[in-house]
Design a protein around this motif. Structure first.
Motif, short mmCIF file in Angstrom:
data_model
loop_
_atom_site.label_atom_id
_atom_site.label_comp_id
_atom_site.label_asym_id
_atom_site.label_seq_id
_atom_site.Cartn_x
_atom_site.Cartn_y
_atom_site.Cartn_z
N LEU A 137 -3.10 -10.51 -12.22
CA LEU A 137 -4.16 -9.49 -12.24
C LEU A 137 -3.57 -8.09 -12.18
O LEU A 137 -4.01 -7.18 -12.90
CB LEU A 137 -5.12 -9.70 -11.08
N ILE A 138 -2.56 -7.91 -11.35
CA ILE A 138 -1.93 -6.60 -11.22
C ILE A 138 -1.24 -6.20 -12.52
O ILE A 138 -1.34 -5.05 -12.98
CB ILE A 138 -0.93 -6.61 -10.05
N ALA A 139 -0.55 -7.17 -13.15
CA ALA A 139 0.12 -6.88 -14.41
C ALA A 139 -0.89 -6.49 -15.48
O ALA A 139 -0.69 -5.53 -16.24
CB ALA A 139 0.94 -8.08 -14.86
N GLY A 140 -1.99 -7.24 -15.55
CA GLY A 140 -3.00 -6.95 -16.57
C GLY A 140 -3.76 -5.66 -16.33
O GLY A 140 -4.19 -5.00 -17.28
N ALA A 141 -3.91 -5.28 -15.06
CA ALA A 141 -4.62 -4.04 -14.73
C ALA A 141 -3.84 -2.80 -15.15
O ALA A 141 -4.42 -1.74 -15.42
CB ALA A 141 -4.92 -3.98 -13.24
N ASP A 142 -2.51 -2.92 -15.15
CA ASP A 142 -1.63 -1.86 -15.67
C ASP A 142 -1.88 -0.50 -15.00
O ASP A 142 -2.09 0.52 -15.65
CB ASP A 142 -1.82 -1.72 -17.19
N ASN A 143 -1.86 -0.51 -13.67
CA ASN A 143 -2.02 0.73 -12.90
C ASN A 143 -1.00 0.68 -11.76
O ASN A 143 -1.17 -0.06 -10.79
CB ASN A 143 -3.45 0.83 -12.35
N ALA A 144 0.06 1.46 -11.90
CA ALA A 144 1.18 1.39 -10.96
C ALA A 144 0.78 1.76 -9.54
O ALA A 144 1.26 1.16 -8.57
CB ALA A 144 2.33 2.29 -11.44
N GLU A 145 -0.08 2.75 -9.39
CA GLU A 145 -0.49 3.17 -8.05
C GLU A 145 -1.38 2.12 -7.38
O GLU A 145 -1.25 1.85 -6.19
CB GLU A 145 -1.21 4.52 -8.11
N ALA A 146 -2.27 1.54 -8.15
CA ALA A 146 -3.10 0.46 -7.60
C ALA A 146 -2.22 -0.71 -7.19
O ALA A 146 -2.45 -1.34 -6.15
CB ALA A 146 -4.14 0.02 -8.62
N GLU A 147 -1.21 -1.00 -8.01
CA GLU A 147 -0.28 -2.10 -7.67
C GLU A 147 0.45 -1.81 -6.36
O GLU A 147 0.53 -2.67 -5.49
CB GLU A 147 0.76 -2.29 -8.78
N ARG A 148 0.97 -0.60 -6.23
CA ARG A 148 1.72 -0.25 -5.01
C ARG A 148 0.84 -0.38 -3.78
O ARG A 148 1.24 -0.97 -2.77
CB ARG A 148 2.24 1.19 -5.12
N MET A 149 -0.38 0.13 -3.85
CA MET A 149 -1.27 0.10 -2.69
C MET A 149 -1.76 -1.32 -2.38
O MET A 149 -1.84 -1.71 -1.21
CB MET A 149 -2.45 1.04 -2.92
N LEU A 150 -2.06 -2.09 -3.43
CA LEU A 150 -2.56 -3.45 -3.20
C LEU A 150 -1.47 -4.34 -2.62
O LEU A 150 -1.73 -5.12 -1.70
CB LEU A 150 -3.11 -4.05 -4.49
N ARG A 151 -0.26 -4.22 -3.12
CA ARG A 151 0.83 -5.03 -2.56
C ARG A 151 1.07 -4.67 -1.10
O ARG A 151 1.36 -5.53 -0.27
CB ARG A 151 2.10 -4.88 -3.40
N SER A 152 0.95 -3.39 -0.79
CA SER A 152 1.14 -2.96 0.59
C SER A 152 0.05 -3.53 1.50
O SER A 152 0.35 -4.04 2.59
CB SER A 152 1.13 -1.43 0.66
N ILE A 153 -1.20 -3.46 1.06
CA ILE A 153 -2.29 -3.95 1.90
C ILE A 153 -2.24 -5.47 2.00
O ILE A 153 -2.63 -6.05 3.02
CB ILE A 153 -3.67 -3.47 1.40
N HIS A 154 -1.75 -6.15 0.97
CA HIS A 154 -1.61 -7.60 1.06
C HIS A 154 -0.58 -8.00 2.11
O HIS A 154 -0.71 -9.04 2.76
CB HIS A 154 -1.23 -8.18 -0.30
N MET A 155 0.45 -7.16 2.28
CA MET A 155 1.41 -7.42 3.36
C MET A 155 0.70 -7.37 4.71
O MET A 155 0.87 -8.24 5.56
CB MET A 155 2.53 -6.39 3.32
N ARG A 156 -0.12 -6.35 4.90
CA ARG A 156 -0.83 -6.19 6.17
C ARG A 156 -1.89 -7.26 6.35
O ARG A 156 -2.24 -7.63 7.47
CB ARG A 156 -1.48 -4.81 6.22
N ALA A 157 -2.42 -7.77 5.23
CA ALA A 157 -3.51 -8.75 5.30
C ALA A 157 -3.01 -10.18 5.39
O ALA A 157 -3.82 -11.11 5.50
CB ALA A 157 -4.41 -8.61 4.06
#
Length: 235
Positions: free
Chosen positions: A153-173
């Motif tokens: 989903l992240i690759a297909g969304a093609d938004n580097a900032e969204a990827e960075r933030m989502l991966r970070s929040i997934h670590m916390r989650a």
């Protein structure tokens, strides 16, 4: 409480790490997975001697990996106690879910708008793996399959900032995901929610995907928060 299948998968968790390359990365990933699956429990002290022995790595590699996890918020450095597995209180947990909801909804909408046909086919293939993991009820395989879905989903969304933030929040989650998937009833509901979401993604229905992504996180949050509030914290 986890059901019998879930517990049986946790009971065989192996912390031993293969020898390099990129040993620090492997150590960090192994510790991260151990925290996600509850092998290292919230509040547990990270005793270097014990962990080095269990994992078969040097203190240098272990310390480097633990610094990485501390930066991610998975470990907390307490005065006079050293590093422990972070404890997530109800307020922080709700904040994590709020951010995760917004980011996953955005990524799903962008996927529908920007994904290539190759991304769509990869999503279809991962869905097969994910549904099989849900049916098996195996903790490690299910979380790994969900991570592969997020990667697509992240690759297909093609938004580097969204990827960075989502991966970070997934670590916390990560600890919260363990709670929300530990119930057989919740896993069944989660499976149904994800299947509806993936159907909307495969057919590029952006508004539906955004709505269903929000609903999925909201339902996971509802279950996890009820579990957390019973004790006042994730511990």
């Amino acid at each position: 409480m986890p059901d019998a299948i879930w517990r049986s998968n946790l009971a065989v968790f192996d912390l031993r790490v293969a020898v390099p390359p990129r040993l620090r990365t492997q150590v960090a990933e192994t510790l991260r997975n151990a925290i996600v699956l509850g092998e290292l429990a919230p509040g547990e002290r990270m005793i270097e001697r014990v962990l080095c022995e269990r994992m078969g790595v040097s203190r240098t590699s272990l310390r480097e990996a633990m610094r990485e996890l501390e930066n991610e918020g998975l470990l907390t450095n307490l005065p006079n106690r050293g590093l422990i597995v972070s404890v997530v209180d109800p307020k922080i947990a709700q904040e994590i879910f709020d951010v995760r909801e917004a980011l996953e909804a955005l990524v799903c909408r962008l996927f529908c708008e920007r994904a290539t046909d190759e991304h769509i086919e990869r999503c279809r293939a991962v869905n097969v793996e994910l549904m099989a993991a849900y049916e098996a009820g195996a903790a490690r395989e299910l979380i790994a399959a969900k991570n592969r879905l997020y990667d697509v989903l992240i690759a297909g969304a093609d938004n580097a900032e969204a990827e960075r933030m989502l991966r970070s929040i997934h670590m916390r989650a990560s600890q919260l995901r363990m709670i929300s998937l530990s119930s057989g009833e919740r896993r069944k509901a989660s499976q149904e929610e994800i299947q509806l979401l993936i159907d909307s993604l495969l057919n590029r229905r952006g508004k539906d995907a955004e709505r269903l992504a929000r609903k999925h996180v909201q339902q996971a949050a509802k279950f996890a928060m009820s579990m957390i509030r019973r004790t006042g914290e994730l511990s």
